[in-house]
Scaffold this motif. Structure first.
Motif, mmCIF file in Angstrom:
data_model
loop_
_atom_site.group_PDB
_atom_site.id
_atom_site.type_symbol
_atom_site.label_atom_id
_atom_site.label_comp_id
_atom_site.label_asym_id
_atom_site.label_seq_id
_atom_site.Cartn_x
_atom_site.Cartn_y
_atom_site.Cartn_z
ATOM 1 N N LYS A 99 10.888 -43.740 33.023
ATOM 2 C CA LYS A 99 11.146 -43.241 31.672
ATOM 3 C C LYS A 99 11.832 -44.329 30.850
ATOM 4 C CE LYS A 99 11.755 -38.514 33.434
ATOM 5 N NZ LYS A 99 12.684 -37.374 33.591
ATOM 6 N N VAL A 100 11.309 -44.575 29.662
ATOM 7 C CA VAL A 100 11.882 -45.587 28.767
ATOM 8 C C VAL A 100 11.833 -45.073 27.335
ATOM 9 C CG1 VAL A 100 11.225 -47.531 30.249
ATOM 10 C CG2 VAL A 100 9.672 -46.754 28.438
ATOM 11 N N LYS A 101 12.620 -45.716 26.467
ATOM 12 C CA LYS A 101 12.584 -45.411 25.033
ATOM 13 C C LYS A 101 11.715 -46.444 24.338
ATOM 14 C CE LYS A 101 16.770 -42.982 23.541
ATOM 15 N NZ LYS A 101 18.007 -43.115 22.737
ATOM 16 N N ASP A 102 10.902 -45.980 23.364
ATOM 17 C CA ASP A 102 10.125 -46.941 22.600
ATOM 18 C C ASP A 102 10.958 -47.471 21.431
ATOM 19 O OD1 ASP A 102 10.093 -45.060 20.572
ATOM 20 O OD2 ASP A 102 7.940 -44.691 20.640
ATOM 21 N N ALA A 103 10.352 -48.309 20.611
ATOM 22 C CA ALA A 103 11.085 -48.950 19.508
ATOM 23 C C ALA A 103 11.587 -47.950 18.471
ATOM 24 C CB ALA A 103 10.195 -49.995 18.833
ATOM 25 N N TYR A 106 11.829 -42.756 20.758
ATOM 26 C CA TYR A 106 11.214 -41.643 21.482
ATOM 27 C C TYR A 106 11.130 -41.965 22.978
ATOM 28 C CZ TYR A 106 9.637 -39.775 16.983
ATOM 29 O OH TYR A 106 9.587 -39.271 15.704
ATOM 30 N N TRP A 107 11.440 -40.968 23.813
ATOM 31 C CA TRP A 107 11.333 -41.138 25.263
ATOM 32 C C TRP A 107 9.882 -40.981 25.699
ATOM 33 C CZ3 TRP A 107 14.911 -42.954 28.493
ATOM 34 C CH2 TRP A 107 16.251 -42.916 28.087
ATOM 35 N N LYS A 108 9.441 -41.884 26.572
ATOM 36 C CA LYS A 108 8.106 -41.747 27.148
ATOM 37 C C LYS A 108 8.176 -42.003 28.644
ATOM 38 C CE LYS A 108 6.702 -46.502 25.993
ATOM 39 N NZ LYS A 108 5.672 -47.327 25.328
ATOM 40 N N GLN A 109 7.167 -41.540 29.352
ATOM 41 C CA GLN A 109 7.163 -41.620 30.804
ATOM 42 C C GLN A 109 5.811 -42.141 31.288
ATOM 43 O OE1 GLN A 109 8.464 -38.053 32.746
ATOM 44 N NE2 GLN A 109 7.525 -38.554 34.704
ATOM 45 N N LYS A 110 5.851 -43.020 32.282
ATOM 46 C CA LYS A 110 4.605 -43.515 32.854
ATOM 47 C C LYS A 110 4.049 -42.434 33.766
ATOM 48 C CE LYS A 110 2.493 -47.445 35.186
ATOM 49 N NZ LYS A 110 2.699 -48.794 35.754
ATOM 50 N N ILE A 111 2.805 -42.018 33.503
ATOM 51 C CA ILE A 111 2.243 -40.897 34.256
ATOM 52 C C ILE A 111 1.118 -41.316 35.200
ATOM 53 C CG2 ILE A 111 2.873 -39.219 32.481
ATOM 54 C CD1 ILE A 111 -0.027 -39.273 31.520
ATOM 55 N N ALA A 112 0.603 -42.536 35.050
ATOM 56 C CA ALA A 112 -0.480 -42.973 35.932
ATOM 57 C C ALA A 112 -0.644 -44.484 35.839
ATOM 58 C CB ALA A 112 -1.792 -42.270 35.577
ATOM 59 N N ASP A 115 -1.475 -48.365 33.430
ATOM 60 C CA ASP A 115 -0.433 -48.430 32.403
ATOM 61 C C ASP A 115 -0.559 -47.252 31.445
ATOM 62 O OD1 ASP A 115 1.800 -49.706 31.308
ATOM 63 O OD2 ASP A 115 0.593 -50.718 29.789
ATOM 64 N N LYS A 116 -0.589 -46.051 31.990
ATOM 65 C CA LYS A 116 -0.759 -44.855 31.170
ATOM 66 C C LYS A 116 0.583 -44.168 30.966
ATOM 67 C CE LYS A 116 -3.553 -40.676 30.620
ATOM 68 N NZ LYS A 116 -4.602 -39.813 31.207
ATOM 69 N N TRP A 117 0.964 -44.012 29.692
ATOM 70 C CA TRP A 117 2.251 -43.425 29.326
ATOM 71 C C TRP A 117 2.030 -42.203 28.452
ATOM 72 C CZ3 TRP A 117 7.021 -45.758 30.762
ATOM 73 C CH2 TRP A 117 6.900 -46.988 31.413
ATOM 74 N N GLU A 118 3.012 -41.297 28.453
ATOM 75 C CA GLU A 118 2.968 -40.117 27.583
ATOM 76 C C GLU A 118 4.377 -39.844 27.077
ATOM 77 O OE1 GLU A 118 1.838 -38.171 25.242
ATOM 78 O OE2 GLU A 118 0.131 -37.631 26.516
ATOM 79 N N TYR A 119 4.461 -39.348 25.824
ATOM 80 C CA TYR A 119 5.775 -39.013 25.277
ATOM 81 C C TYR A 119 6.293 -37.738 25.935
ATOM 82 C CZ TYR A 119 5.382 -42.697 21.854
ATOM 83 O OH TYR A 119 5.281 -43.924 21.269
ATOM 84 N N LYS A 145 16.351 -37.123 18.945
ATOM 85 C CA LYS A 145 15.247 -37.449 19.849
ATOM 86 C C LYS A 145 15.651 -37.475 21.320
ATOM 87 C CE LYS A 145 13.064 -40.143 16.182
ATOM 88 N NZ LYS A 145 12.756 -41.488 15.675
ATOM 89 N N ASP A 146 16.947 -37.404 21.561
ATOM 90 C CA ASP A 146 17.416 -37.330 22.949
ATOM 91 C C ASP A 146 17.509 -35.889 23.446
ATOM 92 O OD1 ASP A 146 17.705 -40.102 23.288
ATOM 93 O OD2 ASP A 146 19.681 -40.080 22.357
ATOM 94 N N ASP A 147 17.405 -34.932 22.529
ATOM 95 C CA ASP A 147 17.497 -33.517 22.895
ATOM 96 C C ASP A 147 16.091 -33.007 23.195
ATOM 97 O OD1 ASP A 147 17.942 -30.839 23.207
ATOM 98 O OD2 ASP A 147 19.115 -30.585 21.371
ATOM 99 N N LEU A 148 15.737 -33.033 24.475
ATOM 100 C CA LEU A 148 14.376 -32.720 24.891
ATOM 101 C C LEU A 148 14.204 -31.274 25.351
ATOM 102 C CD1 LEU A 148 13.761 -36.053 26.805
ATOM 103 C CD2 LEU A 148 12.684 -35.381 24.656
ATOM 104 N N ARG A 149 15.135 -30.394 24.981
ATOM 105 C CA ARG A 149 14.988 -28.979 25.327
ATOM 106 C C ARG A 149 13.787 -28.385 24.593
ATOM 107 N NH1 ARG A 149 19.232 -26.123 23.041
ATOM 108 N NH2 ARG A 149 19.406 -27.871 21.575
ATOM 109 N N LEU A 150 13.075 -27.481 25.273
ATOM 110 C CA LEU A 150 11.895 -26.862 24.675
ATOM 111 C C LEU A 150 12.229 -26.171 23.359
ATOM 112 C CD1 LEU A 150 8.913 -26.026 24.804
ATOM 113 C CD2 LEU A 150 9.613 -24.061 26.192
ATOM 114 N N GLU A 151 13.390 -25.505 23.291
ATOM 115 C CA GLU A 151 13.757 -24.775 22.081
ATOM 116 C C GLU A 151 14.067 -25.702 20.906
ATOM 117 O OE1 GLU A 151 17.357 -24.354 24.950
ATOM 118 O OE2 GLU A 151 15.174 -24.491 25.072
#
Length: 201
Positions: A99-103, A106-112, A115-119, A145-151
């Protein structure tokens, strides 16, 4: 504010045609700046040269008459201990799940691989509500953008986003922002319905 247009002496074109094959743009820019007091850099000279159709004549390849120096035999290995082998990855390759932050924060995660990433905020929303079209934004209700709660997440159309940007200003209060987004959705729907009816007349 734009700078003053550069006045190129007529003899510059002849000078560049004669010397471009032998000097880099950076070197020619330094010469012109010193001798003609023009205060230009490589990019400015390159743009001017291209406008005038002045080519360097350099291709980046060795020609038949040129000696490129030592050329290792085809298939040879200059450094077997350190060279990349089939299937190897660079030492800084991120593992799946990283998991990393982009410029933009936004947090994104490598999923595959490779080099496949998703926010992450989109992944959380889609896990709860289903797959989203890539053109549909997911916003943070409290603007954090750090508050990733669904609500704290809400999917809106780009039309709603345009309405928000033009008529309302989001705050850091999630409930107030949620109300404004719902209002923007209603305005977009009313505008769409009105346009549809007008088009039928």
């Amino acid at each position: 504010m734009k700078g003053k247009p550069i006045k190129w002496p007529d003899e510059c074109v002849d000078f560049l045609r004669a010397w471009c094959p032998f000097f880099l743009d950076k070197e020619l820019a330094a010469i012109l700046s010193a001798d003609w007091d023009m205060n230009i850099d490589r990019r400015i000279l390159n743009a001017f040269r291209l406008r005038k159709g002045i080519k360097t004549g350099r291709t980046g390849y060795f020609h038949t008459a040129e000696n490129p120096g030592y050329v290792p035999p085809k298939g040879s290995h200059l450094s077997p201990a350190t060279e990349f082998k089939k299937g190897m990855k660079p030492h800084n390759t991120a593992a799946v799940g990283t998991k990393v932050k982009d410029a933009d924060g936004y947090w994104k995660q490598k999923i595959a691989e490779p080099d496949k990433w998703e926010y992450i905020h989109r992944m959380i929303w889609e896990e709860a509500h289903g797959k989203l079209d890539r053109q549909v934004p997911v916003v943070f209700l409290n603007q954090n953008k750090d508050d990733l709660r669904l609500e704290n997440l809400m999917a809106i159309t780009r039309g709603d986003l345009v309405t928000l940007n033009h008529t309302m200003k989001l705050s850091t209060d999630a409930e107030i922002n949620k109300t404004m987004i719902i209002t923007a959705k209603l305005k977009s729907a009313i505008f769409g319905a009105t346009t549809h009816v007008s088009g039928k007349k």
